[in-house]
Design a protein around this motif. Structure first.
Motif, PDB file in Angstrom:
ATOM      1  N   ASN A  13     -46.933  20.091 -25.355  1.00 18.91           N
ATOM      2  CA  ASN A  13     -47.923  19.141 -25.874  1.00 18.91           C
ATOM      3  C   ASN A  13     -47.395  18.281 -27.008  1.00 18.91           C
ATOM      4  OD1 ASN A  13     -50.011  19.972 -24.104  1.00 18.91           O
ATOM      5  ND2 ASN A  13     -50.382  21.767 -25.381  1.00 18.91           N
ATOM      6  N   ASN A  14     -46.165  18.516 -27.421  1.00 21.71           N
ATOM      7  CA  ASN A  14     -45.561  17.683 -28.470  1.00 21.71           C
ATOM      8  C   ASN A  14     -44.955  16.440 -27.827  1.00 21.71           C
ATOM      9  OD1 ASN A  14     -46.292  19.589 -30.316  1.00 21.71           O
ATOM     10  ND2 ASN A  14     -44.227  20.262 -30.820  1.00 21.71           N
ATOM     11  N   LYS A  15     -45.690  15.352 -27.884  1.00 16.92           N
ATOM     12  CA  LYS A  15     -45.282  14.109 -27.231  1.00 16.92           C
ATOM     13  C   LYS A  15     -44.286  13.334 -28.096  1.00 16.92           C
ATOM     14  CE  LYS A  15     -48.330  14.888 -23.952  1.00 16.92           C
ATOM     15  NZ  LYS A  15     -47.918  15.317 -22.598  1.00 16.92           N
ATOM     16  N   TYR A  16     -43.327  12.723 -27.444  1.00 20.28           N
ATOM     17  CA  TYR A  16     -42.379  11.866 -28.135  1.00 20.28           C
ATOM     18  C   TYR A  16     -43.023  10.511 -28.435  1.00 20.28           C
ATOM     19  CZ  TYR A  16     -38.062  14.603 -28.031  1.00 20.28           C
ATOM     20  OH  TYR A  16     -37.082  15.531 -28.282  1.00 20.28           O
ATOM     21  N   ALA A  17     -42.569   9.894 -29.520  1.00 20.07           N
ATOM     22  CA  ALA A  17     -43.068   8.564 -29.892  1.00 20.07           C
ATOM     23  C   ALA A  17     -42.379   7.475 -29.094  1.00 20.07           C
ATOM     24  CB  ALA A  17     -42.859   8.331 -31.387  1.00 20.07           C
ATOM     25  N   PHE A  18     -41.567   7.890 -28.143  1.00 22.11           N
ATOM     26  CA  PHE A  18     -40.874   6.945 -27.252  1.00 22.11           C
ATOM     27  C   PHE A  18     -40.975   7.462 -25.833  1.00 22.11           C
ATOM     28  CE2 PHE A  18     -36.969   6.258 -24.784  1.00 22.11           C
ATOM     29  CZ  PHE A  18     -36.984   4.875 -24.674  1.00 22.11           C
ATOM     30  N   GLY A  19     -41.309   6.584 -24.910  1.00 17.71           N
ATOM     31  CA  GLY A  19     -41.345   6.959 -23.504  1.00 17.71           C
ATOM     32  C   GLY A  19     -42.421   7.989 -23.202  1.00 17.71           C
ATOM     33  N   ASN A  20     -42.261   8.636 -22.071  1.00 20.20           N
ATOM     34  CA  ASN A  20     -43.233   9.633 -21.626  1.00 20.20           C
ATOM     35  C   ASN A  20     -42.595  11.020 -21.663  1.00 20.20           C
ATOM     36  OD1 ASN A  20     -45.702  10.555 -20.592  1.00 20.20           O
ATOM     37  ND2 ASN A  20     -44.969  10.421 -18.476  1.00 20.20           N
ATOM     38  N   TYR A  21     -42.003  11.345 -22.801  1.00 20.91           N
ATOM     39  CA  TYR A  21     -41.252  12.594 -22.929  1.00 20.91           C
ATOM     40  C   TYR A  21     -42.018  13.592 -23.783  1.00 20.91           C
ATOM     41  CZ  TYR A  21     -37.376   9.671 -21.328  1.00 20.91           C
ATOM     42  OH  TYR A  21     -36.574   8.810 -20.614  1.00 20.91           O
ATOM     43  N   THR A  22     -41.709  14.868 -23.588  1.00 22.37           N
ATOM     44  CA  THR A  22     -42.244  15.929 -24.442  1.00 22.37           C
ATOM     45  C   THR A  22     -41.075  16.698 -25.052  1.00 22.37           C
ATOM     46  OG1 THR A  22     -42.277  17.640 -22.722  1.00 22.37           O
ATOM     47  CG2 THR A  22     -44.222  16.195 -22.898  1.00 22.37           C
TER      48      THR A  22
END
Length: 221
Positions: A13-22
């Motif tokens: 659930n920790n989403k990256y501030a770039f792209g659709n990555y976790t």
């Protein structure tokens, strides 16, 4: 036999501030690359499966009995922070032997704030039998740094591996170019292949006839 258990983040659930990555996805990708690099250096390893929970990782690690329990995470704070940090249970000589080289290699690559090696009491640090080296490789809530992480997973993996090798007193074997150089030298020393050392000679594909001669010299046929 030196062994490392690789425990990437399970934080889906920790989403990256770039792209659709976790964090989970990226850290498992880095973990896969670390495992390849460790294998290249002659270090045995076991990596936690994707989606496996931390508690299971701890149990699996304790059963595997590694020398190092390696945690791979990325960090989050204000959205503007950058830099890596490595956590261990104690800042004594035994722990710093491994944590300091890993941190130094990561920090040289990542840059940013010099957070250094710190002590912590996270579950994977306190509940694993092996010494835990817990890496927070960079901040994923900083958009620019999140993009950097995604584009430099291989370099991050190599930095971690270099640090582990240094701590363990094991020679670090680099990728591709170094492997080709070692193979080229061994082939010439054993008279399996001959050449004048020029780069174009070594990057030219052999004919089938030449390949047959090479295989015969190597004792394959």
């Amino acid at each position: 036999m030196f062994k490392v258990y690789i425990s990437p983040s399970e934080q889906e659930n920790n989403k990256y501030a770039f792209g659709n990555y976790t964090e989970e996805e990226v850290c498992h990708r880095i973990g896969n690359l670390v495992q390849l690099a460790l294998n290249r250096c002659g270090i045995h390893s076991k990596k936690a499966p994707y989606g496996q929970h931390m508690e299971e990782n701890i149990t699996e690690s304790n059963f595997y009995r590694p020398d190092i329990h390696l945690c791979i995470h990325t960090n989050a704070a204000s959205g503007n922070a950058r830099g890596c940090v490595v956590f261990v249970s104690k800042l004594d000589e035994a722990h710093m032997k491994y944590a300091r080289p890993v941190y130094n290699a990561l920090h040289a690559l990542v840059g940013g704030t010099d957070y250094g090696v710190r002590s912590a009491a996270f579950a994977e640090i306190t509940q694993t039998d092996a010494m835990c080296v817990y890496c927070e490789c960079e901040f994923h809530d900083n958009a620019a740094r999140a993009e950097w992480i995604v584009n430099h997973m291989g370099e991050i993996a190599e930095a971690i591996t270099k640090g582990i090798c240094e701590g363990a007193g094991i020679e670090y074997v680099g990728k591709a170019a170094d492997e080709f150089a070692a193979a080229r030298s061994a082939a010439m020393d054993k008279d399996i292949m001959r050449g004048n050392g020029k780069a174009d000679y070594w990057t030219t594909a052999p004919t089938r006839q030449e390949l047959a001669v090479i295989l015969r010299r190597a004792g394959v046929i």
